[in-house]
Design a protein around this motif. Structure first.
Motif, mmCIF file in Angstrom:
data_model
loop_
_atom_site.group_PDB
_atom_site.id
_atom_site.type_symbol
_atom_site.label_atom_id
_atom_site.label_comp_id
_atom_site.label_asym_id
_atom_site.label_seq_id
_atom_site.Cartn_x
_atom_site.Cartn_y
_atom_site.Cartn_z
ATOM 1 N N MET A 1 -44.304 1.517 -21.710
ATOM 2 C CA MET A 1 -44.921 2.750 -22.182
ATOM 3 C C MET A 1 -45.098 2.657 -23.690
ATOM 4 S SD MET A 1 -43.564 6.713 -22.029
ATOM 5 C CE MET A 1 -42.346 6.538 -23.316
ATOM 6 N N ALA A 2 -46.287 3.034 -24.172
ATOM 7 C CA ALA A 2 -46.548 3.080 -25.613
ATOM 8 C C ALA A 2 -46.644 4.538 -26.041
ATOM 9 C CB ALA A 2 -47.832 2.338 -25.945
ATOM 10 N N VAL A 3 -46.054 4.850 -27.199
ATOM 11 C CA VAL A 3 -46.047 6.211 -27.732
ATOM 12 C C VAL A 3 -46.513 6.179 -29.181
ATOM 13 C CG1 VAL A 3 -44.624 8.247 -28.249
ATOM 14 C CG2 VAL A 3 -44.126 6.896 -26.230
ATOM 15 N N VAL A 4 -47.444 7.090 -29.522
ATOM 16 C CA VAL A 4 -47.869 7.234 -30.919
ATOM 17 C C VAL A 4 -46.881 8.158 -31.619
ATOM 18 C CG1 VAL A 4 -49.707 7.979 -32.465
ATOM 19 C CG2 VAL A 4 -50.285 6.927 -30.280
ATOM 20 N N GLU A 5 -46.395 7.730 -32.804
ATOM 21 C CA GLU A 5 -45.451 8.536 -33.578
ATOM 22 C C GLU A 5 -46.024 8.807 -34.963
ATOM 23 O OE1 GLU A 5 -41.802 6.414 -33.672
ATOM 24 O OE2 GLU A 5 -41.515 6.447 -31.503
ATOM 25 N N ARG A 6 -45.600 9.919 -35.542
ATOM 26 C CA ARG A 6 -46.051 10.293 -36.897
ATOM 27 C C ARG A 6 -44.818 10.562 -37.743
ATOM 28 N NH1 ARG A 6 -51.015 9.885 -39.639
ATOM 29 N NH2 ARG A 6 -51.255 11.590 -41.129
ATOM 30 N N ARG A 7 -44.613 9.726 -38.785
ATOM 31 C CA ARG A 7 -43.478 9.915 -39.687
ATOM 32 C C ARG A 7 -43.959 9.749 -41.127
ATOM 33 N NH1 ARG A 7 -38.549 6.371 -36.961
ATOM 34 N NH2 ARG A 7 -39.089 6.773 -34.788
ATOM 35 N N ASP A 8 -43.592 10.671 -41.984
ATOM 36 C CA ASP A 8 -43.948 10.601 -43.409
ATOM 37 C C ASP A 8 -45.439 10.361 -43.611
ATOM 38 O OD1 ASP A 8 -41.222 10.877 -43.989
ATOM 39 O OD2 ASP A 8 -40.919 8.706 -43.804
ATOM 40 N N CYS A 9 -46.249 11.124 -42.868
ATOM 41 C CA CYS A 9 -47.714 11.069 -42.983
ATOM 42 C C CYS A 9 -48.274 9.686 -42.649
ATOM 43 C CB CYS A 9 -48.179 11.489 -44.378
ATOM 44 S SG CYS A 9 -47.631 13.139 -44.818
ATOM 45 N N THR B 1 -31.154 8.594 -11.158
ATOM 46 C CA THR B 1 -29.783 8.562 -11.694
ATOM 47 C C THR B 1 -29.404 9.854 -12.407
ATOM 48 O OG1 THR B 1 -30.540 7.643 -13.796
ATOM 49 C CG2 THR B 1 -30.002 6.071 -12.040
ATOM 50 N N LYS B 2 -30.396 10.785 -12.537
ATOM 51 C CA LYS B 2 -30.186 12.064 -13.226
ATOM 52 C C LYS B 2 -29.847 11.892 -14.710
ATOM 53 C CE LYS B 2 -28.831 14.507 -9.045
ATOM 54 N NZ LYS B 2 -27.808 15.298 -8.358
ATOM 55 N N SER B 3 -30.166 10.716 -15.277
ATOM 56 C CA SER B 3 -29.948 10.502 -16.708
ATOM 57 C C SER B 3 -31.122 11.079 -17.486
ATOM 58 C CB SER B 3 -29.814 9.006 -17.001
ATOM 59 O OG SER B 3 -31.015 8.336 -16.664
ATOM 60 N N VAL B 4 -30.879 11.354 -18.772
ATOM 61 C CA VAL B 4 -31.905 11.936 -19.643
ATOM 62 C C VAL B 4 -32.028 11.069 -20.894
ATOM 63 C CG1 VAL B 4 -32.626 13.983 -20.926
ATOM 64 C CG2 VAL B 4 -31.342 14.241 -18.802
ATOM 65 N N SER B 5 -33.258 10.730 -21.274
ATOM 66 C CA SER B 5 -33.508 9.973 -22.501
ATOM 67 C C SER B 5 -34.431 10.777 -23.400
ATOM 68 C CB SER B 5 -34.148 8.616 -22.180
ATOM 69 O OG SER B 5 -33.349 7.880 -21.283
ATOM 70 N N TYR B 6 -34.284 10.581 -24.714
ATOM 71 C CA TYR B 6 -35.107 11.305 -25.688
ATOM 72 C C TYR B 6 -35.864 10.321 -26.570
ATOM 73 C CZ TYR B 6 -32.020 15.182 -24.413
ATOM 74 O OH TYR B 6 -31.319 16.134 -23.719
ATOM 75 N N ILE B 7 -37.135 10.642 -26.844
ATOM 76 C CA ILE B 7 -37.948 9.847 -27.763
ATOM 77 C C ILE B 7 -38.401 10.794 -28.872
ATOM 78 C CG2 ILE B 7 -40.061 8.485 -28.018
ATOM 79 C CD1 ILE B 7 -39.763 7.841 -24.975
ATOM 80 N N LYS B 8 -38.050 10.463 -30.130
ATOM 81 C CA LYS B 8 -38.327 11.356 -31.256
ATOM 82 C C LYS B 8 -39.716 11.119 -31.839
ATOM 83 C CE LYS B 8 -33.629 12.065 -32.996
ATOM 84 N NZ LYS B 8 -32.762 11.842 -34.172
ATOM 85 N N TYR B 9 -40.163 12.100 -32.590
ATOM 86 C CA TYR B 9 -41.376 12.064 -33.426
ATOM 87 C C TYR B 9 -42.670 11.711 -32.683
ATOM 88 C CZ TYR B 9 -37.521 11.453 -36.759
ATOM 89 O OH TYR B 9 -36.339 11.577 -37.449
ATOM 90 N N PRO B 10 -42.902 12.137 -31.452
ATOM 91 C CA PRO B 10 -44.204 11.829 -30.843
ATOM 92 C C PRO B 10 -45.316 12.617 -31.555
ATOM 93 C CG PRO B 10 -43.035 13.395 -29.477
ATOM 94 C CD PRO B 10 -42.082 13.000 -30.578
ATOM 95 N N LYS B 11 -46.477 11.999 -31.637
ATOM 96 C CA LYS B 11 -47.602 12.659 -32.308
ATOM 97 C C LYS B 11 -48.434 13.422 -31.287
ATOM 98 C CE LYS B 11 -51.596 11.776 -35.248
ATOM 99 N NZ LYS B 11 -52.435 10.779 -35.917
ATOM 100 N N ALA B 12 -48.804 14.645 -31.635
ATOM 101 C CA ALA B 12 -49.645 15.450 -30.754
ATOM 102 C C ALA B 12 -51.104 15.060 -31.004
ATOM 103 C CB ALA B 12 -49.423 16.929 -31.031
ATOM 104 N N CYS B 13 -51.603 14.109 -30.223
ATOM 105 C CA CYS B 13 -53.006 13.706 -30.348
ATOM 106 C C CYS B 13 -53.619 13.648 -28.944
ATOM 107 C CB CYS B 13 -53.148 12.371 -31.071
ATOM 108 S SG CYS B 13 -52.240 11.009 -30.340
ATOM 109 N N GLN B 14 -54.890 13.290 -28.865
ATOM 110 C CA GLN B 14 -55.607 13.378 -27.589
ATOM 111 C C GLN B 14 -54.915 12.551 -26.509
ATOM 112 O OE1 GLN B 14 -59.126 11.086 -27.053
ATOM 113 N NE2 GLN B 14 -60.244 12.732 -26.055
ATOM 114 N N GLN B 15 -54.518 11.319 -26.832
ATOM 115 C CA GLN B 15 -53.914 10.432 -25.851
ATOM 116 C C GLN B 15 -52.781 9.670 -26.528
ATOM 117 O OE1 GLN B 15 -56.956 8.542 -23.499
ATOM 118 N NE2 GLN B 15 -55.580 6.898 -22.879
#
Length: 335
Positions: free
Chosen positions: A35-43, A10-24
């Motif tokens: 889909m599961a995403v790890v996020e990091r907010r306020d430590c 559909t050429k649509s774009v979605s954004y997911i904020k605050y992903p954590k940069a970790c191994q997986q």
């Protein structure tokens, strides 16, 4: 900063904020629905679960972790395993709606979890640790069923140790010509290897880890279940040249493959209990309950295989080096 999801339909774009940069930090269920995403907010660590067809947020919850290192869905998509940094031994198991089903900790102060693998049936969760052991949890109570050790000396008569041995080919001097033909030149300088069954007891090559370096070569760093749930392959980084194959039905060590070089990777055939191993050489090593074999990759130059990827049908596999790849086709037995 964010994950961007581009739809090719559909050429649509979605954004997911605050992903954590970790191994997986991102994990999809096997059926591709969630889909599961790890996020990091306020430590603090959080996990968000999204529905993949429209990228709507299904659940958002905080985790009981200090510094979340990775997440992995069970193959049935019902349970999400999350594990903490190696400084804190903690494995957390969450349901699809964000409930904490169980928390597992084997010990307190030493380095903790190094690798994790689900069985294809989702009945077992294998946890490889820095203390050179694998612990297997069951899916009913999430309690430990057994502990698998990786000793440097193997003395059990019920275990078969296949040792790779290398032999230089014998060349008939009467056939020697100058300059030699290409086929003869390659046979002169190539060594052949095969497996021999070792007599018990067997002492494996043990490497003492350097304690004052980051990421010490210690503990179980590779784990994989066979497609039929019957076998588990492991690698203990202290003993870099060995692959351990465990019989899950008996919870006993079945086979050890002792290679000449350090294990770079291994992967199970997706259709049958057949393990492919690579060691950075130009050979592939195949094991099945019937036995094991060494396969030399034909080709000119030094083709060093660093990783293997099976085709979903199990008929072929990709062999990758740093700069090249080749496809290995396996002949099927006539029914």
């Amino acid at each position: 900063l964010r994950i961007t999801v581009w739809s090719l339909c559909t050429k649509s774009v979605s954004y997911i904020k605050y992903p954590k940069a970790c191994q997986q930090g991102v994990a999809f269920t096997k059926d591709g629905r969630y889909m599961a995403v790890v996020e990091r907010r306020d430590c603090k660590d959080f996990i968000s679960i999204f529905v993949c067809n429209n990228w709507q947020l299904l659940r958002h919850f905080d985790t009981e972790s200090q510094d979340l290192f990775g997440i992995e869905w069970a193959p049935n998509g019902c349970v999400l395993a999350a594990w903490d940094t190696c400084l804190e031994y903690k494995v957390l198991l969450y349901s699809l709606d964000g409930r904490l089903l169980s928390s597992y900790r084997a010990y307190e102060w030493p380095l903790g979890v190094k690798s994790i693998a689900w069985s294809p049936s989702s009945q077992f969760l294998a946890i490889g640790s820095f203390d050179e052991k694998v612990r297997i949890l069951n899916h009913v109570t999430w309690k430990k069923i057994t502990e698998l050790d990786h000793p440097a000396t193997i003395s059990s008569k019920n275990t078969i140790v296949y040792k790779e041995v290398e032999k230089s080919p014998t060349v008939d001097t009467e056939r020697l010509t100058f300059p030699p033909t290409r086929a003869l030149a390659s046979s002169l300088f190539s060594t052949q290897s095969k497996y021999e069954i070792s007599q018990m007891p067997v002492s494996l090559q043990y490497t003492k880890p350097v304690a004052d370096r980051a990421n010490p070569k210690v503990g179980v760093g590779m784990l994989a279940f066979s497609a039929d749930n019957c076998f588990l392959a492991t690698k203990n980084d202290n003993i870099p040249n060995a692959v351990w194959i465990w019989d899950i039905r008996k919870l006993k060590l079945s086979v050890v493959l002792e290679q000449l070089s350090s294990i770079q990777g291994f992967q199970w055939d997706p259709c049958q209990p057949r393990l492919a191993v690579c060691t950075g050489s130009s050979r592939v090593y195949l094991w099945s309950p019937a036995g094991c074999v060494v396969v030399q990759v034909p080709g000119e130059g030094d083709f060093q295989i660093t990783s293997i990827s099976w085709h979903p049908s199990g008929d072929s596999m990709l062999l990758l080096s740093k700069e090249n790849f080749c496809v290995c086709y396996l002949e099927r037995e006539e029914v």
